[in-house]
Design an enzyme around this catalytic site. Structure first.
Site, PDB file in Angstrom:
ATOM      1  N   GLU A 244      21.428  -1.376  51.833  1.00  0.00           N
ATOM      2  CA  GLU A 244      20.570  -0.953  52.956  1.00  0.00           C
ATOM      3  C   GLU A 244      19.391  -1.916  52.973  1.00  0.00           C
ATOM      4  O   GLU A 244      18.505  -1.825  52.122  1.00  0.00           O
ATOM      5  CB  GLU A 244      20.083   0.480  52.732  1.00  0.00           C
ATOM      6  CG  GLU A 244      21.177   1.521  52.747  1.00  0.00           C
ATOM      7  CD  GLU A 244      21.761   1.742  54.126  1.00  0.00           C
ATOM      8  OE1 GLU A 244      21.191   1.240  55.114  1.00  0.00           O
ATOM      9  OE2 GLU A 244      22.798   2.415  54.220  1.00  0.00           O
ATOM     10  N   CYS A 278      11.855   0.083  57.315  1.00  0.00           N
ATOM     11  CA  CYS A 278      12.960  -0.814  57.666  1.00  0.00           C
ATOM     12  C   CYS A 278      13.346  -0.638  59.132  1.00  0.00           C
ATOM     13  O   CYS A 278      13.782  -1.563  59.782  1.00  0.00           O
ATOM     14  CB  CYS A 278      14.146  -0.534  56.770  1.00  0.00           C
ATOM     15  SG  CYS A 278      14.552   1.219  56.722  1.00  0.00           S
TER      16      CYS A 278
HETATM   17  P1  NAD Z   1      12.930  -5.449  47.004  1.00  0.00           P
HETATM   18  O1  NAD Z   1      14.257  -5.993  47.396  1.00  0.00           O
HETATM   19  O2  NAD Z   1      11.894  -6.351  46.527  1.00  0.00           O
HETATM   20  O3  NAD Z   1      13.125  -4.340  45.852  1.00  0.00           O
HETATM   21  C1  NAD Z   1      14.023  -3.257  46.003  1.00  0.00           C
HETATM   22  C2  NAD Z   1      14.459  -2.789  44.630  1.00  0.00           C
HETATM   23  O4  NAD Z   1      15.270  -3.806  44.020  1.00  0.00           O
HETATM   24  C3  NAD Z   1      13.311  -2.518  43.667  1.00  0.00           C
HETATM   25  O5  NAD Z   1      13.591  -1.367  42.900  1.00  0.00           O
HETATM   26  C4  NAD Z   1      13.318  -3.784  42.789  1.00  0.00           C
HETATM   27  O6  NAD Z   1      12.753  -3.574  41.513  1.00  0.00           O
HETATM   28  C5  NAD Z   1      14.818  -4.056  42.711  1.00  0.00           C
HETATM   29  N1  NAD Z   1      15.185  -5.429  42.335  1.00  0.00           N
HETATM   30  C6  NAD Z   1      14.431  -6.570  42.428  1.00  0.00           C
HETATM   31  N2  NAD Z   1      15.118  -7.619  41.945  1.00  0.00           N
HETATM   32  C7  NAD Z   1      16.327  -7.160  41.548  1.00  0.00           C
HETATM   33  C8  NAD Z   1      17.475  -7.771  40.964  1.00  0.00           C
HETATM   34  N3  NAD Z   1      17.522  -9.093  40.693  1.00  0.00           N
HETATM   35  N4  NAD Z   1      18.549  -7.001  40.691  1.00  0.00           N
HETATM   36  C9  NAD Z   1      18.544  -5.675  40.969  1.00  0.00           C
HETATM   37  N5  NAD Z   1      17.475  -5.033  41.500  1.00  0.00           N
HETATM   38  C10 NAD Z   1      16.377  -5.767  41.792  1.00  0.00           C
HETATM   39  O7  NAD Z   1      12.428  -4.590  48.275  1.00  0.00           O
HETATM   40  P2  NAD Z   1      11.085  -3.759  48.449  1.00  0.00           P
HETATM   41  O8  NAD Z   1       9.949  -4.697  48.624  1.00  0.00           O
HETATM   42  O9  NAD Z   1      10.996  -2.717  47.398  1.00  0.00           O
HETATM   43  O10 NAD Z   1      11.387  -3.008  49.827  1.00  0.00           O
HETATM   44  C11 NAD Z   1      11.175  -3.576  51.087  1.00  0.00           C
HETATM   45  C12 NAD Z   1      12.488  -3.996  51.705  1.00  0.00           C
HETATM   46  O11 NAD Z   1      13.408  -2.916  51.705  1.00  0.00           O
HETATM   47  C13 NAD Z   1      12.334  -4.374  53.164  1.00  0.00           C
HETATM   48  O12 NAD Z   1      13.101  -5.511  53.446  1.00  0.00           O
HETATM   49  C14 NAD Z   1      12.888  -3.175  53.902  1.00  0.00           C
HETATM   50  O13 NAD Z   1      13.348  -3.423  55.199  1.00  0.00           O
HETATM   51  C15 NAD Z   1      13.985  -2.758  52.990  1.00  0.00           C
HETATM   52  N6  NAD Z   1      14.328  -1.348  53.234  1.00  0.00           N
HETATM   53  C16 NAD Z   1      15.532  -1.041  53.816  1.00  0.00           C
HETATM   54  C17 NAD Z   1      15.850   0.283  54.105  1.00  0.00           C
HETATM   55  C18 NAD Z   1      17.150   0.682  54.750  1.00  0.00           C
HETATM   56  O14 NAD Z   1      17.476   1.868  54.746  1.00  0.00           O
HETATM   57  N7  NAD Z   1      17.909  -0.227  55.313  1.00  0.00           N
HETATM   58  C19 NAD Z   1      14.935   1.283  53.789  1.00  0.00           C
HETATM   59  C20 NAD Z   1      13.719   0.918  53.208  1.00  0.00           C
HETATM   60  C21 NAD Z   1      13.426  -0.398  52.913  1.00  0.00           C
END
Ligand code: NAD
Length: 472
Positions: A244, A278
């Site tokens: 997502e 998002c």
């Molecule tokens: P992010 O991708 O930086 O982090 C998301 C999660 O992934 C965190 O828990 C982080 O610690 C983890 N993560 C980071 N590196 C990783 C790796 N190498 N392997 C596995 N996990 C890892 O995103 P964010 O800043 O927390 O959130 C914002 C983003 O999320 C925006 O792009 C937003 O659009 C998206 N988002 C999407 C939805 C949806 O339903 N489509 C909902 C909310 C947020």
């Protein structure tokens, strides 16, 4: 000051093996309000082993047993609704009204999953063939910070309904909210090892979940960049993967729309969760013939989008969740100006009277074209780009001219026409005449917005494998 030193493994709060400490910073005044001890690979492996042991039993549970657990989870989370909302307001500056809705919607996911499961046939047979839908196994659930409690509840509800056991890697930026939620869910008295929660860095705990051969499935909410890493690294152990990801959602205002109603609805979509959503409708497509009316209506309606203390129910836009987010939003506003868009409302810097914290000015740009950076990239802040179009076909084509396809909206009076436009949009969800929700409707993205769907039966299916048994 509060320091969190435990993770939740095998039904108990256990001391972290990882020793790294991270500060939790309150976004309204940049003060450190708590510290969290981050997990390491060993904590993660311990949680995965617990989930694997629990799967041997829970993976064979009946629909009735899963339904009972979902009801217990719902009751346990409901009991802490106010505490969960308060933690979300304090830790990441979500405005109280929206934070309450987000938390409630997460809690509702347990009963929605129960209903979906009840209505889902898990077995089909004909002649000498029987097909059953089986839980995929141990699921790693990785969440983003912007609605952490909702994502945890939603993913957990679908996984539990499917018969999976889980290891959750919440966003480390949401540790206080996670702590309250896990204390709440502990009261549901789940089978040991069904639910495990390990807070740590993405490139440590998240990466271990993605790499570990004892994890069968990853359900991830977050950025495209991390989603790509997960797909690539998960391939080595053939992980089942749901992603997502981000969005740059269009709102199409049709030329028969009542501007006085449509503009507040469009702005609500744009500034959802202070723009840190998002689904935020950050591109508003407007008929050129109505551009001047729309500009006036936006200027009038923006008065309702007050910025300030997120705990105040009259406030519509809170601070950005972190300094990094604050800088990111400022840099996109600067970029919009440099590329020639015109600031109708807002602009760079902090809103008047707010000297501390990560507050930004809700900003509306006009004279934007769809090739500008502010129209193409996800800003993740309260910044709206208004783009003019000359025909319905052009509106659809601009809306679809994006690498993303998560969410979209159509605003208009003739409902048949609005539906016709909606049916041409390449997005996983399209709302007509404003934001609305249905806990059984699927959620997820076309294109770079992700792979797979969540919510209702679609969400449960993402945690199932299909097995056929054929007799001679
Ligand atoms: P992010 O991708 O930086 O982090 C998301 C999660 O992934 C965190 O828990 C982080 O610690 C983890 N993560 C980071 N590196 C990783 C790796 N190498 N392997 C596995 N996990 C890892 O995103 P964010 O800043 O927390 O959130 C914002 C983003 O999320 C925006 O792009 C937003 O659009 C998206 N988002 C999407 C939805 C949806 O339903 N489509 C909902 C909310 C947020």
């Amino acid at each position: 000051m509060k320091t969190i030193i435990t993770h939740y493994i095998d039904g108990a709060f256990v001391e972290s093996h990882g020793r790294e400490l991270m500060d939790i910073v309150r976004p309204t005044d940049s003060q450190v309000i708590a510290r969290v001890t981050l997990a390491d690979e060993q904590d993660t492996q311990r949680a995965i082993a617990a989930a694997k042991r629990a799967f041997a039993t829970y993976g064979r549970s009946t629909k009735e047993e899963r339904a009972k657990i979902l009801r217990r989870l719902h009751a346990a989370a409901s009991a802490r609704l106010d505490d969960l909302t308060a933690a979300m307001v304090e830790e990441y500056g979500g405005v109280v009204q929206f934070a309450g809705l987000i938390v409630q919607s997460g809690i509702n996911a347990f009963l929605a999953a129960e209903k979906a499961l009840e209505e889902m046939p898990l077995t089909r047979s004909w002649d000498k063939t029987t097909v059953t839908l089986e839980p995929v196994g141990v699921a790693g659930l990785i969440t983003a910070w912007n609605a952490n409690a909702l994502f945890i509840c939603l993913k957990l509800a679908s996984a539990v309904a499917a018969g999976c056991t889980v290891v959750i890697k919440p966003s480390e930026l949401s540790s206080l909210q996670t702590q309250v939620l896990i204390e709440a869910l502990h009261e549901a008295n789940l089978p040991k090892g069904l639910l495990n929660v390990v807070t740590g860095r993405g490139d440590v705990v998240g990466a271990e979940l993605v790499r570990n051969p004892n994890v069968d499935k990853i359900s991830f909410t977050g950025s495209v960049a991390v989603g790509e890493t997960i797909m690539r690294d998960g391939a080595a152990t053939m992980k089942r993967i749901t992603l997502e990801l981000g969005g740059k959602s269009p709102t199409i205002l049709l030329d028969d729309a009542d501007v006085a109603q449509a503009i507040p609805a469009a702005l609500t979509l744009a500034f959802l969760n202070s723009g840190q959503a998002c689904a935020a409708g950050t591109r508003l497509l407007v008929p050129r013939t109505r551009f001047e009316d729309v500009k006036q209506a936006i200027a009038d309606a923006m008065r309702a989008f007050t910025v300030g203390d997120p705990a105040d129910p009259k406030i519509a836009v809170g601070p950005m969740a972190s300094q990094k987010q604050y800088k990111r939003v400022q840099s996109y506003i600067r970029k919009g100006i440099e590329e020639g868009a015109e600031v109708l409302v807002g602009g760079e810097g902090r809103p008047e009277g707010l000297k501390a914290g990560f507050f930004v000015k809700p900003t509306v740009f006009v004279n934007v074209n769809n090739d500008m950076t502010i129209a193409r990239e996800e800003i993740f802040g309260p910044v709206l780009s208004v783009i003019a179009y000359d025909s319905e076909d052009e509106a659809v084509s601009i809306a679809n001219d994006s690498k993303y396809g998560l969410h979209a909206a159509v605003l208009g009076t003739d409902i048949k026409r609005a539906r016709r436009v909606a049916s041409q949009l390449r997005a996983g969800r399209v709302v007509i005449n404003g934001m609305t929700d249905d806990p059984q409707a699927p959620w997820g993205g076309f294109k770079y917005s992700g792979i797979g769907r969540e919510y209702g039966r679609y969400g449960i299916e993402a945690f199932l494998e299909t097995r056929a048994i054929l007799e001679t």
